[in-house]
Design a protein around this motif. Structure first.
Motif, mmCIF file in Angstrom:
data_model
loop_
_atom_site.group_PDB
_atom_site.id
_atom_site.type_symbol
_atom_site.label_atom_id
_atom_site.label_comp_id
_atom_site.label_asym_id
_atom_site.label_seq_id
_atom_site.Cartn_x
_atom_site.Cartn_y
_atom_site.Cartn_z
ATOM 1 N N HIS A 9 10.153 57.644 27.716
ATOM 2 C CA HIS A 9 10.661 57.004 26.505
ATOM 3 C C HIS A 9 9.651 57.100 25.375
ATOM 4 O O HIS A 9 8.459 57.013 25.600
ATOM 5 N N TYR A 11 9.037 55.356 21.437
ATOM 6 C CA TYR A 11 9.532 54.246 20.628
ATOM 7 C C TYR A 11 10.425 54.748 19.507
ATOM 8 O O TYR A 11 11.394 54.117 19.125
ATOM 9 N N ALA A 14 13.904 54.864 20.440
ATOM 10 C CA ALA A 14 14.532 53.545 20.520
ATOM 11 C C ALA A 14 14.914 53.028 19.131
ATOM 12 O O ALA A 14 15.341 51.911 18.982
ATOM 13 N N THR B 70 15.052 42.342 17.787
ATOM 14 C CA THR B 70 16.159 42.520 18.740
ATOM 15 C C THR B 70 15.957 41.724 20.026
ATOM 16 O O THR B 70 16.747 41.852 20.952
ATOM 17 N N LYS B 73 19.072 39.958 21.144
ATOM 18 C CA LYS B 73 20.155 40.556 21.937
ATOM 19 C C LYS B 73 20.189 39.991 23.360
ATOM 20 O O LYS B 73 21.184 40.157 24.070
ATOM 21 N N GLY B 194 8.507 44.903 20.201
ATOM 22 C CA GLY B 194 8.690 45.934 21.211
ATOM 23 C C GLY B 194 10.002 45.825 21.970
ATOM 24 O O GLY B 194 10.223 46.568 22.933
ATOM 25 N N TYR B 195 10.881 44.939 21.538
ATOM 26 C CA TYR B 195 12.126 44.746 22.289
ATOM 27 C C TYR B 195 13.077 45.926 22.163
ATOM 28 O O TYR B 195 13.923 46.120 23.035
ATOM 29 N N ALA B 196 12.971 46.696 21.090
ATOM 30 C CA ALA B 196 13.821 47.886 20.994
ATOM 31 C C ALA B 196 13.532 48.809 22.172
ATOM 32 O O ALA B 196 14.446 49.316 22.827
ATOM 33 N N LEU B 197 12.248 48.996 22.463
ATOM 34 C CA LEU B 197 11.861 49.857 23.582
ATOM 35 C C LEU B 197 12.068 49.162 24.927
ATOM 36 O O LEU B 197 12.612 49.750 25.870
ATOM 37 N N GLN B 200 15.642 49.089 26.062
ATOM 38 C CA GLN B 200 16.114 50.404 26.470
ATOM 39 C C GLN B 200 15.606 50.756 27.871
ATOM 40 O O GLN B 200 16.370 51.195 28.734
ATOM 41 N N VAL B 201 14.318 50.524 28.086
ATOM 42 C CA VAL B 201 13.698 50.869 29.365
ATOM 43 C C VAL B 201 14.276 50.024 30.502
ATOM 44 O O VAL B 201 14.574 50.527 31.590
ATOM 45 N N LEU B 202 14.450 48.729 30.230
ATOM 46 C CA LEU B 202 14.891 47.814 31.285
ATOM 47 C C LEU B 202 16.415 47.720 31.360
ATOM 48 O O LEU B 202 16.955 47.028 32.222
ATOM 49 N N GLU B 203 17.086 48.414 30.425
ATOM 50 C CA GLU B 203 18.563 48.454 30.395
ATOM 51 C C GLU B 203 19.177 47.057 30.339
ATOM 52 O O GLU B 203 20.059 46.717 31.115
ATOM 53 N N ASP B 207 24.092 46.348 24.860
ATOM 54 C CA ASP B 207 25.550 46.400 24.719
ATOM 55 C C ASP B 207 26.192 47.261 25.809
ATOM 56 O O ASP B 207 27.224 47.899 25.586
ATOM 57 N N ARG B 216 20.567 42.237 36.095
ATOM 58 C CA ARG B 216 19.179 42.718 35.956
ATOM 59 C C ARG B 216 18.261 41.598 35.454
ATOM 60 O O ARG B 216 17.137 41.450 35.905
ATOM 61 N N ARG B 294 8.392 51.773 34.446
ATOM 62 C CA ARG B 294 9.824 52.056 34.410
ATOM 63 C C ARG B 294 10.154 53.126 33.365
ATOM 64 O O ARG B 294 11.002 53.985 33.577
ATOM 65 N N GLY B 295 9.483 53.029 32.206
ATOM 66 C CA GLY B 295 9.815 53.931 31.116
ATOM 67 C C GLY B 295 8.951 55.178 31.078
ATOM 68 O O GLY B 295 9.130 56.026 30.200
#
Lengths: 353, 353
Positions: A9, A11, A14, B70, B73, B194-197, B200-203, B207, B216, B294-295
């Protein structure tokens, strides 16, 4: 979770590119520097903007925050982002002005998803222009990329102002008495209220067919003196230039925003008094009449949603009324203050059809 | 446009119910009253909140605005809205604290579409709790229904803080010299960056399938001491309690937000000096290691996106370092200040694997 072998990934993927963000912040810094004051100690880029307060004996800080609401849905259709900057500043300036406060500094917040740098810069340019015009410093702000919160092309635009007034010059409505006069100052349009209803009625900015919505906005209405889009995007007016010279003579001020005259005028009245406004004391501008007839909206509802042509109301002693009416362009006498009836009513609109 | 014979528009149908909004504002007023100070002159409901500044000789007002990004979310998936109120307050408190300023007052902005009154009240309750804990007054705010801007269930949450510091006690980094020590204070988690990344990494909070995302988040990770959701929703920490008693001894402070240590520490350094940080001086908490593995994210990128366990850096004279390390729980020496190399480098991380 991430499958073995999938690419690492980054950033930027993202939706956040820190390098691009840095370039963008540098552009913003240049724009913001157009609205400064000697009291500002640090530019945008510090963690917090700093303002050395001076020249006040007993300062009262007056602060307000608001967004431009759904007026912003019309920006992508009209290409007018800069004027939204005037909206977000001027509405907040008026909110602190009603306490007699003049603005010290402003911060803006723009969150978006796939809104171009140029369009976001245009918004901040509008903010800087409106701040500079009001003698207000733009000392900070935040521009956030929030994919996942906003749909592509969507954004929100919020402002925050701090003004100051001497404690013994603060306007709080406490000196309002029966016999005082109510003066109305003209609005420049819908300002920033009622766009949820106006967009629905006029079928623009409702995420419908973009070409059809653009065509409606580009239609010229002789009674509006131009296109519907231009009428709807006219910026919220700042009342500082007209009101400032007379602020010592004002007993109260009401900024006519959501809720209209019936919702906002009573907010500044002390217990025991009632505002009596004469329907017909001012002319309702064509844009409001267009919305009313298109939407078959009851007049009572129009009055609770829109400013109907009056954006600011001043409460002044009867003896001051004529001088202020003569001094402030476009000012009209709306009515006056009387004792409240037994049921505590604080707003009466007489002569409604 | 509206067809003849269609029912008249009502504002409530356009997504705005002014009566319900009034009831909601009354609930908000009750919540906000939990965070007040003697200097507050008016409650929420006035056009602007008013604060009588007193007790300062030469006050510098320091102001900051930011949203929770984010991270929000994750609120609908975890049901945790209240903790976001702590996030939005504490991140701004830290931003003004780095100038040596303590908070005076705060305003919040919540815009949403179909977020329940209870969830929005919970957010403001969190704001009021965090403000009260910091001795900060909640003097205003705006809650806007913006259907058309936000998707159903989506929202944005923004805060504005004004703090004050005596001009001659302001911390601006100008006294930082080679030989000074860098102390790091532990973060409580990702804070609000860092929540955008991370999402995404932790799915999670992307949405996707809500049930799968919830599962999860509810998974327990022994190394996190609980669920993933609890670890991700841990509020941004306020450093006021730990930093306040020692503020007179601090030469500089950097709040480690987006951009991480390399992006934020240089911001407070004067020209000619460089921060040298030793990799390994602190332990990177398990949540960051989980995201990295994970990422498959490069360490250099992790450092530019996340705080990596250090939420605030203090720059102090070498002679003060030991006393502060002993006095502030969890504080670690990260490294020190040295002269900049010829290329002007302001940040060096040594010993990276």
């Amino acid at each position: 979770m991430t499958e073995p072998g999938s690419p690492p990934h980054r950033y930027a993927e993202a939706g956040v590119d820190l390098r691009a963000a840095e370039r963008f912040v540098n552009r913003l810094r240049g724009v913001a520097s157009r609205a400064t004051r000697p009291e500002v100690l640090s530019g945008i880029g510090a963690f917090g903007g700093a303002f050395a307060l001076q020249g006040y004996r007993q300062p009262v800080l007056v602060s307000s925050t608001d967004s431009v609401g759904t007026k912003l849905k019309l920006a992508p259709l009209t290409g007018q982002y800069r004027s939204l900057g005037h909206d977000v500043v001027n509405q907040s300036l008026n909110d602190v002005l009603v306490s007699g406060a003049l603005p010290l500094f402003f911060l803006d917040y723009i969150a978006s998803n796939q809104v171009s740098d140029d369009d976001r810069i245009a918004m901040v340019e509008g903010v800087a222009e409106a701040c500079a015009a009001a003698g207000c410093a733009l000392i900070g702000g935040e521009t956030a990329d929030l994919p996942g919160v906003y749909q592509p092309g969507d954004f929100d635009f919020v402002g925050f102002v701090v003004g100051a007034v001497e404690r013994d010059e603060m306007i709080d409505g406490s000196r309002i008495r029966p016999g005082d006069a109510l003066l109305g100052l003209p609005s420049s349009g819908l300002h920033t209220n009622g766009y949820a209803l106006a967009r629905q009625v006029l079928e623009v900015g409702i995420d419908g067919d973009a070409a059809a919505e653009r065509a409606r906005l580009e239609q010229v209405y002789p009674e509006l003196g131009g296109t519907l889009g231009a009428a709807l995007m006219t910026p919220h007016r700042s009342y500082i230039p007209e009101v400032r010279p007379h602020v010592a003579r004002l007993k109260g001020m009401a900024h006519i925003t959501g809720g209209g005259l019936p919702g906002n005028l009573p907010r500044v009245l002390p217990d025991g008094v009632c505002a009596r406004v004469r329907w017909g004391a001012w002319e309702v501008p064509p844009l409001f009449r267009l919305i009313q007839s298109r939407g078959e909206i009851a007049l009572g509802e129009m009055l609770e949603v829109f400013n109907m042509g009056i954006g600011m109301v001043l409460v002044v002693g009867e003896a001051d009324a004529d001088a202020l009416l003569a001094a402030i362009p476009g000012a009209v006498q709306l009515g006056g203050i009387e004792s409240s009836p037994a049921d505590g009513t604080k707003f009466v609109l007489e002569g409604m059809p």
